[in-house]
Write an enzyme that holds these catalytic residues in place. Structure first.
Site, PDB file in Angstrom:
ATOM      1  N   SER A   1      35.414  10.374 -69.881  1.00 54.38           N
ATOM      2  CA  SER A   1      35.467  11.432 -71.059  1.00 54.38           C
ATOM      3  C   SER A   1      33.951  12.034 -71.226  1.00 54.38           C
ATOM      4  O   SER A   1      32.882  11.289 -70.958  1.00 54.38           O
ATOM      5  CB  SER A   1      35.694  10.860 -72.344  1.00 54.38           C
ATOM      6  OG  SER A   1      35.307  11.499 -73.476  1.00 54.38           O
TER       7      SER A   1
ATOM      8  N   TYR B   1      35.193   2.911 -78.278  1.00 53.33           N
ATOM      9  CA  TYR B   1      35.866   3.816 -77.550  1.00 53.33           C
ATOM     10  C   TYR B   1      34.917   4.300 -76.335  1.00 53.33           C
ATOM     11  O   TYR B   1      35.423   4.284 -75.128  1.00 53.33           O
ATOM     12  CB  TYR B   1      36.790   4.948 -78.186  1.00 53.33           C
ATOM     13  CG  TYR B   1      37.139   5.824 -77.214  1.00 53.33           C
ATOM     14  CD1 TYR B   1      38.188   5.714 -76.250  1.00 53.33           C
ATOM     15  CD2 TYR B   1      36.643   6.811 -77.208  1.00 53.33           C
ATOM     16  CE1 TYR B   1      38.628   6.772 -75.272  1.00 53.33           C
ATOM     17  CE2 TYR B   1      36.950   8.097 -76.381  1.00 53.33           C
ATOM     18  CZ  TYR B   1      37.853   7.917 -75.420  1.00 53.33           C
ATOM     19  OH  TYR B   1      38.289   8.850 -74.719  1.00 53.33           O
TER      20      TYR B   1
ATOM     21  N   LYS C   1      34.279   3.745 -72.208  1.00 52.15           N
ATOM     22  CA  LYS C   1      34.422   4.816 -71.141  1.00 52.15           C
ATOM     23  C   LYS C   1      32.895   4.506 -70.179  1.00 52.15           C
ATOM     24  O   LYS C   1      33.087   4.356 -68.951  1.00 52.15           O
ATOM     25  CB  LYS C   1      34.331   6.226 -71.640  1.00 52.15           C
ATOM     26  CG  LYS C   1      35.756   6.609 -71.966  1.00 52.15           C
ATOM     27  CD  LYS C   1      37.090   6.347 -70.887  1.00 52.15           C
ATOM     28  CE  LYS C   1      38.356   6.295 -71.563  1.00 52.15           C
ATOM     29  NZ  LYS C   1      39.218   6.049 -70.677  1.00 52.15           N
TER      30      LYS C   1
HETATM   31  C1  UD1 Z   1      37.378  13.247 -80.174  1.00 54.88           C
HETATM   32  C2  UD1 Z   1      36.198  12.024 -79.969  1.00 54.88           C
HETATM   33  C3  UD1 Z   1      35.826  11.868 -78.653  1.00 54.88           C
HETATM   34  C4  UD1 Z   1      37.310  11.534 -77.776  1.00 54.88           C
HETATM   35  C5  UD1 Z   1      38.412  12.551 -77.982  1.00 54.88           C
HETATM   36  C6  UD1 Z   1      39.528  12.121 -77.435  1.00 54.88           C
HETATM   37  C7  UD1 Z   1      35.190  11.964 -82.059  1.00 54.88           C
HETATM   38  C8  UD1 Z   1      33.838  12.310 -82.785  1.00 54.88           C
HETATM   39  N1  UD1 Z   1      35.224  12.355 -80.971  1.00 54.88           N
HETATM   40  O1  UD1 Z   1      36.724  14.417 -79.410  1.00 54.88           O
HETATM   41  O2  UD1 Z   1      35.095  10.997 -78.517  1.00 54.88           O
HETATM   42  O3  UD1 Z   1      36.882  11.524 -76.514  1.00 54.88           O
HETATM   43  O4  UD1 Z   1      38.361  12.846 -79.206  1.00 54.88           O
HETATM   44  O5  UD1 Z   1      40.832  12.775 -77.834  1.00 54.88           O
HETATM   45  O6  UD1 Z   1      36.280  11.499 -82.911  1.00 54.88           O
HETATM   46  N2  UD1 Z   1      38.543  19.272 -86.133  1.00 54.88           N
HETATM   47  C9  UD1 Z   1      38.562  19.684 -87.406  1.00 54.88           C
HETATM   48  N3  UD1 Z   1      39.840  19.388 -88.169  1.00 54.88           N
HETATM   49  C10 UD1 Z   1      40.465  18.335 -87.664  1.00 54.88           C
HETATM   50  C11 UD1 Z   1      40.176  17.831 -86.175  1.00 54.88           C
HETATM   51  C12 UD1 Z   1      39.140  18.175 -85.729  1.00 54.88           C
HETATM   52  O7  UD1 Z   1      37.740  20.547 -87.857  1.00 54.88           O
HETATM   53  O8  UD1 Z   1      41.454  18.041 -88.263  1.00 54.88           O
HETATM   54  C13 UD1 Z   1      37.062  19.657 -85.304  1.00 54.88           C
HETATM   55  C14 UD1 Z   1      36.345  18.564 -85.156  1.00 54.88           C
HETATM   56  O9  UD1 Z   1      35.206  18.296 -85.915  1.00 54.88           O
HETATM   57  C15 UD1 Z   1      35.720  18.777 -83.493  1.00 54.88           C
HETATM   58  C16 UD1 Z   1      36.651  19.870 -83.008  1.00 54.88           C
HETATM   59  O10 UD1 Z   1      37.725  20.031 -84.018  1.00 54.88           O
HETATM   60  O11 UD1 Z   1      34.633  19.840 -83.941  1.00 54.88           O
HETATM   61  C17 UD1 Z   1      37.556  18.961 -82.183  1.00 54.88           C
HETATM   62  O12 UD1 Z   1      37.790  17.808 -82.615  1.00 54.88           O
HETATM   63  P1  UD1 Z   1      38.832  16.671 -81.832  1.00 54.88           P
HETATM   64  O13 UD1 Z   1      40.069  17.323 -81.345  1.00 54.88           O
HETATM   65  O14 UD1 Z   1      38.867  15.575 -82.454  1.00 54.88           O
HETATM   66  O15 UD1 Z   1      37.949  16.467 -80.328  1.00 54.88           O
HETATM   67  P2  UD1 Z   1      36.318  15.693 -80.083  1.00 54.88           P
HETATM   68  O16 UD1 Z   1      35.631  15.481 -81.569  1.00 54.88           O
HETATM   69  O17 UD1 Z   1      35.701  16.584 -79.314  1.00 54.88           O
END
Ligand code: UD1
Length: 341
Positions: free
Chosen positions: A126, A151, A155
């Site tokens: 990842s 987690y 990795k």
């Molecule tokens: C997250 C994990 C990452 C992991 C990946 C696996 C964290 C900080 N990171 O990645 O380590 O490898 O998932 O699936 O948990 N967002 C919103 N509202 C929501 C959900 C997400 O605003 O309800 C935003 C988040 O703040 C982020 C973006 O959407 O900026 C993507 O979020 P997400 O899909 O959770 O991915 P990662 O944070 O990149």
């Protein structure tokens, strides 16, 4: 054609990769413990490819079951190892569960691969290994930062275990694929992402909100130092990602690798903000999405997107599908899943 083991082959990325492997002519054996997946996915894979992969319901934590599997399938030429736990928050609460699930099982698999006359191993890693990189886009030589969660640490440690093993096992070749943010679903809508409970990831939360299962999306923070204030990620269509696994595996099977252990970023090279993903959803679905801006999510990095040069040049692989195509496929999948309920 070679027999390939896909662990976690009924999961989101695993199932899409099984489809691409079968379409490329490989014989696939799936190991899955169904802890975060369903046997019904086998039906979806079969509907797309016209071929049912072999399925063994095995928990990789059971060492003797792993040994027995390799006695039965001693003609396995390659392994794509997806099976792992991936919820960041849960890993903070249950670190030992994560070390056992993600590290213990990797060690058992490698011990078996060591016994084979030759083995090609692809590991699901990842972009989380980079943390908040100092330079964007992120190249494979960017330093691996101290992990933010157990987690993420699994990795990093997983990659180190494979690297160290490749150094001393001449018959073993491996590639760690560092995924950015996989989203979307197969165009057939036969397979897609099936999050259990409330989705933690952005895109399934958006599509579930669009369909009315969730009231509104919470956008985590809008005062980050980015053009629109929301975080930036590199969203990659899961079908593009799945195809990269086939290409990486072929590189190893055909001895085209430059080193016995290699790493590649898998992303599009383009960063999109949370609000841009919301806009893409609205564009392709024709629906207005309910959302509100809330406080930042702890541990979120501001911006991450891949430098894709190494994967493009060395693997000869490039993403083909756009954010809009990925969002449309995710939306069609969501509609199909809910229509069935
Ligand atoms: C997250 C994990 C990452 C992991 C990946 C696996 C964290 C900080 N990171 O990645 O380590 O490898 O998932 O699936 O948990 N967002 C919103 N509202 C929501 C959900 C997400 O605003 O309800 C935003 C988040 O703040 C982020 C973006 O959407 O900026 C993507 O979020 P997400 O899909 O959770 O991915 P990662 O944070 O990149």
């Amino acid at each position: 054609m070679d027999k390939i083991l896909v662990t976690g082959g009924l999961g989101f990325i695993g199932s899409h990769t099984v489809v691409e492997l079968q379409e490329a002519g490989y014989n696939v054996v799936i190991i899955d413990d169904l802890s975060n997946s369903s046997e019904k996915v086998l039906g979806g894979i079969t509907a797309i490819t016209g071929k049912k992969p072999i399925f063994e319901k095995i928990d990789l934590k059971e060492k003797t079951d792993v040994e027995a599997f390799f006695k039965k399938h001693n003609d396995v030429k390659g392994v794509i190892h997806f099976a792992a736990s991936k919820a960041v928050g849960e890993s903070v609460k249950e670190p030992l569960l994560y070390y056992e699930n993600n590290i213990g099982t990797l060690v058992y698999l490698l011990k078996e691969l060591k016994k084979l006359p030759g083995a090609s191993f692809i590991f699901s890693s990842s972009c989380t290994v980079y943390g908040q990189a100092d330079e964007l886009p992120i190249t494979e030589s960017a330093p691996v930062k101290q992990a933010e969660s157990p987690y993420g640490n699994t990795k990093q440690i997983g990659e180190e275990i494979i690297r160290d093993t490749c150094k001393v096992v001449p018959t073993l070749k491996a590639i760690a694929l560092r995924y950015f943010n996989p989203i979307g679903a197969h165009a057939s809508t036969e397979i897609g992402e099936l999050p259990i409970g409330v989705p933690q990831n952005l895109v399934p939360f958006i599509t579930q909100t669009g369909i009315g299962l969730r009231e509104e999306l919470s956008v985590f923070g809008d005062d980050y130092p980015t053009p629109d204030g929301t975080c930036i990620r590199d969203y990659i269509h899961v079908v593009d990602l799945a195809k990269a696994h086939v290409v990486a595996l072929q590189r190893l099977l055909q001895n085209n690798n430059k080193e016995s252990y290699e790493t590649f970023n898998l992303g599009t090279g383009k960063g999109s903000s949370v609000l841009e993903v919301v806009q893409s959803f609205e564009r392709v679905s024709g629906e207005k999405l309910n959302y509100k801006i809330v406080g930042k999510r702890e541990g979120d990095i501001i911006s991450a997107y891949a430098d894709t040069n190494k994967a493009n040049d060395e693997l000869g692989w490039k993403t083909k599908l756009s954010l809009d195509e990925a969002m449309l496929s995710a939306w069609k999948w969501e509609q199909k899943v809910r229509a069935k309920e």
